[in-house]
Design a protein around this motif. Sequence first.
Motif, PDB file in Angstrom:
ATOM      1  N   ALA A  26      18.810  41.571  53.614  1.00  0.00           N
ATOM      2  CA  ALA A  26      19.179  42.806  52.912  1.00  0.00           C
ATOM      3  C   ALA A  26      20.690  42.861  52.674  1.00  0.00           C
ATOM      4  O   ALA A  26      21.474  42.245  53.388  1.00  0.00           O
ATOM      5  CB  ALA A  26      18.740  44.000  53.746  1.00  0.00           C
ATOM      6  N   ASP A  27      21.073  43.599  51.663  1.00  0.00           N
ATOM      7  CA  ASP A  27      22.495  43.901  51.385  1.00  0.00           C
ATOM      8  C   ASP A  27      23.371  42.667  51.215  1.00  0.00           C
ATOM      9  O   ASP A  27      24.472  42.592  51.768  1.00  0.00           O
ATOM     10  CB  ASP A  27      23.076  44.791  52.477  1.00  0.00           C
ATOM     11  N   ASN A  28      22.895  41.664  50.475  1.00  0.00           N
ATOM     12  CA  ASN A  28      23.685  40.474  50.164  1.00  0.00           C
ATOM     13  C   ASN A  28      24.028  39.661  51.419  1.00  0.00           C
ATOM     14  O   ASN A  28      25.049  39.004  51.472  1.00  0.00           O
ATOM     15  CB  ASN A  28      24.955  40.845  49.390  1.00  0.00           C
ATOM     16  N   THR A  79      23.277  36.238  61.127  1.00  0.00           N
ATOM     17  CA  THR A  79      23.535  36.791  59.799  1.00  0.00           C
ATOM     18  C   THR A  79      24.861  36.270  59.279  1.00  0.00           C
ATOM     19  O   THR A  79      25.849  36.217  60.015  1.00  0.00           O
ATOM     20  CB  THR A  79      23.584  38.329  59.867  1.00  0.00           C
ATOM     21  N   ARG A  93      27.699  36.864  56.292  1.00  0.00           N
ATOM     22  CA  ARG A  93      28.170  37.851  55.311  1.00  0.00           C
ATOM     23  C   ARG A  93      29.118  37.189  54.309  1.00  0.00           C
ATOM     24  O   ARG A  93      29.759  36.198  54.632  1.00  0.00           O
ATOM     25  CB  ARG A  93      28.894  38.977  56.025  1.00  0.00           C
TER      26      ARG A  93
END
Length: 79
Positions: A13-15, A40, A42
């Motif tokens: 989710a969310d790039n 994760t 980012r």
Amino acid sequence: MDDNLITHFRRGADNLWVCKFALQLRTRGGRIQSFRVGQTVRPGEYNYDGEDLVAGLERISLARSWRPPNPPRVLPYLI
């Protein structure tokens, strides 16, 4: 960036991208970056071979998802 690198990640989710398999990347400078399952990633967090890791994964994902348009179906000529 190697196109097969995307097999180790999935889009979250969310790039964000999530590591699916444990992985170690060796950069050109000899630095080793380890990723664990579920980690994760980012945008802007990791640089790999002169490119942001997430930007590279996005680029590979777009290239793999593009398909040429289907040719028009030719229907038999009926009399």
